[in-house]
Design a protein around this motif. Sequence first.
Motif, PDB file in Angstrom:
ATOM      1  N   TYR A  35       0.807  -1.217   0.000  1.00 29.04           N
ATOM      2  CA  TYR A  35       0.000   0.000   0.000  1.00 29.04           C
ATOM      3  C   TYR A  35       0.841   1.269   0.000  1.00 29.04           C
ATOM      4  O   TYR A  35       0.724   2.103   0.894  1.00 29.04           O
ATOM      5  CB  TYR A  35      -0.957  -0.015   1.196  1.00 29.04           C
ATOM      6  N   ASP A  36       1.685   1.417  -1.033  1.00 29.49           N
ATOM      7  CA  ASP A  36       2.275   2.739  -1.265  1.00 29.49           C
ATOM      8  C   ASP A  36       1.225   3.567  -2.011  1.00 29.49           C
ATOM      9  O   ASP A  36       0.061   3.154  -2.138  1.00 29.49           O
ATOM     10  CB  ASP A  36       3.588   2.627  -2.039  1.00 29.49           C
ATOM     11  N   THR A  37       1.598   4.743  -2.499  1.00 36.96           N
ATOM     12  CA  THR A  37       0.612   5.599  -3.173  1.00 36.96           C
ATOM     13  C   THR A  37      -0.028   4.880  -4.351  1.00 36.96           C
ATOM     14  O   THR A  37      -1.261   4.864  -4.500  1.00 36.96           O
ATOM     15  CB  THR A  37       1.281   6.900  -3.647  1.00 36.96           C
ATOM     16  N   ARG A  38       0.801   4.267  -5.196  1.00 36.25           N
ATOM     17  CA  ARG A  38       0.265   3.556  -6.362  1.00 36.25           C
ATOM     18  C   ARG A  38      -0.552   2.345  -5.931  1.00 36.25           C
ATOM     19  O   ARG A  38      -1.624   2.073  -6.496  1.00 36.25           O
ATOM     20  CB  ARG A  38       1.412   3.131  -7.287  1.00 36.25           C
ATOM     21  N   GLY A  39      -0.077   1.629  -4.918  1.00 35.75           N
ATOM     22  CA  GLY A  39      -0.810   0.469  -4.450  1.00 35.75           C
ATOM     23  C   GLY A  39      -2.173   0.842  -3.898  1.00 35.75           C
ATOM     24  O   GLY A  39      -3.163   0.142  -4.140  1.00 35.75           O
ATOM     25  N   SER A  40      -2.252   1.951  -3.163  1.00 37.64           N
ATOM     26  CA  SER A  40      -3.540   2.401  -2.630  1.00 37.64           C
ATOM     27  C   SER A  40      -4.500   2.758  -3.756  1.00 37.64           C
ATOM     28  O   SER A  40      -5.699   2.457  -3.690  1.00 37.64           O
ATOM     29  CB  SER A  40      -3.330   3.605  -1.705  1.00 37.64           C
ATOM     30  N   GLU A  41      -3.975   3.399  -4.803  1.00 44.23           N
ATOM     31  CA  GLU A  41      -4.808   3.733  -5.963  1.00 44.23           C
ATOM     32  C   GLU A  41      -5.331   2.465  -6.641  1.00 44.23           C
ATOM     33  O   GLU A  41      -6.508   2.383  -7.011  1.00 44.23           O
ATOM     34  CB  GLU A  41      -4.005   4.561  -6.965  1.00 44.23           C
ATOM     35  N   SER A  84      -7.722   3.663   7.054  1.00 47.08           N
ATOM     36  CA  SER A  84      -8.921   4.388   6.628  1.00 47.08           C
ATOM     37  C   SER A  84      -9.172   4.366   5.127  1.00 47.08           C
ATOM     38  O   SER A  84     -10.294   4.513   4.688  1.00 47.08           O
ATOM     39  CB  SER A  84      -8.836   5.851   7.088  1.00 47.08           C
ATOM     40  N   GLY A  85      -8.119   4.206   4.314  1.00 51.40           N
ATOM     41  CA  GLY A  85      -8.336   4.151   2.871  1.00 51.40           C
ATOM     42  C   GLY A  85      -9.018   5.393   2.342  1.00 51.40           C
ATOM     43  O   GLY A  85      -8.722   6.510   2.752  1.00 51.40           O
ATOM     44  N   SER A  86      -9.977   5.203   1.450  1.00 51.83           N
ATOM     45  CA  SER A  86     -10.628   6.344   0.800  1.00 51.83           C
ATOM     46  C   SER A  86     -11.711   6.975   1.667  1.00 51.83           C
ATOM     47  O   SER A  86     -12.137   8.096   1.415  1.00 51.83           O
ATOM     48  CB  SER A  86     -11.249   5.904  -0.527  1.00 51.83           C
ATOM     49  N   GLY A  87     -12.219   6.253   2.666  1.00 53.67           N
ATOM     50  CA  GLY A  87     -13.205   6.818   3.579  1.00 53.67           C
ATOM     51  C   GLY A  87     -14.646   6.753   3.129  1.00 53.67           C
ATOM     52  O   GLY A  87     -15.516   7.324   3.778  1.00 53.67           O
ATOM     53  N   GLU A 107      -3.765   5.427   9.324  1.00 52.03           N
ATOM     54  CA  GLU A 107      -3.520   4.955   7.955  1.00 52.03           C
ATOM     55  C   GLU A 107      -2.029   5.029   7.649  1.00 52.03           C
ATOM     56  O   GLU A 107      -1.380   6.039   7.944  1.00 52.03           O
ATOM     57  CB  GLU A 107      -4.328   5.821   6.970  1.00 52.03           C
ATOM     58  N   ILE A 108      -1.493   3.967   7.049  1.00 49.63           N
ATOM     59  CA  ILE A 108      -0.067   3.903   6.762  1.00 49.63           C
ATOM     60  C   ILE A 108       0.308   4.739   5.538  1.00 49.63           C
ATOM     61  O   ILE A 108       1.443   5.209   5.423  1.00 49.63           O
ATOM     62  CB  ILE A 108       0.369   2.430   6.581  1.00 49.63           C
ATOM     63  N   SER A 109      -0.641   4.934   4.617  1.00 54.24           N
ATOM     64  CA  SER A 109      -0.363   5.702   3.405  1.00 54.24           C
ATOM     65  C   SER A 109      -0.674   7.175   3.648  1.00 54.24           C
ATOM     66  O   SER A 109      -1.830   7.553   3.856  1.00 54.24           O
ATOM     67  CB  SER A 109      -1.198   5.183   2.227  1.00 54.24           C
ATOM     68  N   HIS A 110       0.348   8.009   3.623  1.00 56.89           N
ATOM     69  CA  HIS A 110       0.167   9.435   3.890  1.00 56.89           C
ATOM     70  C   HIS A 110      -0.758  10.073   2.860  1.00 56.89           C
ATOM     71  O   HIS A 110      -1.625  10.881   3.202  1.00 56.89           O
ATOM     72  CB  HIS A 110       1.532  10.121   3.899  1.00 56.89           C
ATOM     73  N   SER A 111      -0.583   9.705   1.594  1.00 59.83           N
ATOM     74  CA  SER A 111      -1.407  10.304   0.535  1.00 59.83           C
ATOM     75  C   SER A 111      -2.875   9.907   0.691  1.00 59.83           C
ATOM     76  O   SER A 111      -3.781  10.737   0.544  1.00 59.83           O
ATOM     77  CB  SER A 111      -0.889   9.899  -0.844  1.00 59.83           C
ATOM     78  N   ALA A 112      -3.124   8.634   1.013  1.00 62.56           N
ATOM     79  CA  ALA A 112      -4.505   8.183   1.201  1.00 62.56           C
ATOM     80  C   ALA A 112      -5.138   8.866   2.407  1.00 62.56           C
ATOM     81  O   ALA A 112      -6.310   9.250   2.381  1.00 62.56           O
ATOM     82  CB  ALA A 112      -4.545   6.661   1.370  1.00 62.56           C
ATOM     83  N   LEU A 113      -4.350   9.036   3.461  1.00 63.55           N
ATOM     84  CA  LEU A 113      -4.860   9.695   4.664  1.00 63.55           C
ATOM     85  C   LEU A 113      -5.202  11.151   4.388  1.00 63.55           C
ATOM     86  O   LEU A 113      -6.257  11.651   4.794  1.00 63.55           O
ATOM     87  CB  LEU A 113      -3.815   9.586   5.772  1.00 63.55           C
ATOM     88  N   ASN A 114      -4.317  11.852   3.691  1.00 64.92           N
ATOM     89  CA  ASN A 114      -4.574  13.250   3.336  1.00 64.92           C
ATOM     90  C   ASN A 114      -5.871  13.396   2.557  1.00 64.92           C
ATOM     91  O   ASN A 114      -6.705  14.254   2.855  1.00 64.92           O
ATOM     92  CB  ASN A 114      -3.412  13.791   2.498  1.00 64.92           C
ATOM     93  N   ALA A 115      -6.024  12.543   1.534  1.00 62.01           N
ATOM     94  CA  ALA A 115      -7.205  12.653   0.672  1.00 62.01           C
ATOM     95  C   ALA A 115      -8.476  12.351   1.444  1.00 62.01           C
ATOM     96  O   ALA A 115      -9.492  13.048   1.309  1.00 62.01           O
ATOM     97  CB  ALA A 115      -7.057  11.701  -0.516  1.00 62.01           C
TER      98      ALA A 115
END
Length: 322
Positions: A35-41, A84-87, A107-115
């Motif tokens: 679950y990096d940025t690309r993996g989360s996407e 939390s993922g996309s929420g 959430e481990i992915s900073h980008s997913a958490l921000n969004a």
Amino acid sequence: MAVPAPQEPALEDFAGDALAGLSATPKTLPSKYLYDTRGSELFEAICEQPEYYPTRTELAILKREANAMAEAVGPRAMVVEYGSGSGIKTQRLLSALADPVAYVPIEISHSALNASVAELAAQFPHIEMLPLCADFLQTVPLPEPERAAERVLIFFPGSTLGNFANEAAVELLATMRAEMGENGAALVGIDLKKDPAMIEAAYNDAAGVTADFTLNLLDRMNRELDANFDRGCFSHRARYNAIAGRIETHIVSEIAQTVLVAGRSIDFAAGEGILVEYSCKYSQSDFAAMAHRAGLVVTRSWTDPEKRFALQLVEPLPELAV
């Protein structure tokens, strides 16, 4: 809303985990590194595939039963969500709850958490957002909300519990019990046992999104660990182990080869796999037994008409409450 300084796994942790797992027999890699940025996407794209029933089934349960869930939880809860993922599911829960005081996504992915936090903060300006960028498997102190909460509700949807082998899943449930406190509760999603063909199809979608998600881990190691994996020499394999009751996902080497990872040579035999994820499936009794071992009891359960998926409300066993 800005998320606090990220606490994502340090590069040295990733390297250490990767080298330890790839040097073991059989080879393994922790699923959290998918679950990096690309993996989360890519995971969000998996959830939209026609074969992947868990997400749409769980969302339908939440839509139909959210008011009953809110009544069972009670007012003024602090909602703590692991991963939390996309929420999207969180939106339905928060909309139904009576006067929730705060939302704490871990959430481990900073980008997913921000969004996720940005979107939820706009939709729920009256709910205090207290995001934590961290691995929910590690003990982290929960923040104190400005308004006192009546109880802590841990929200763990999406059947993520199934990514852990049985003993590890019990340990995670025990962690929830410790964090929720004497008056707390957890709402946990579980994927139920069903036709193995339906289960296998969900992890082998025709569009190949799940395969791309799995093999993205090789790209991440190439980028972050100076590895030299050739994706064309590896494939995705997800099979249902009926005896263990779980999908076992591997990255399989198509040829005998040697790959460099963080300066170390890793040998692969033709057909050798790297176990990257479990996806355990449960019966209601399976989950109830696991919860009991963790000091929890199932007090409510909601499922779909076809009994494909369930959301379980668990609370501390009275004799073990602290």
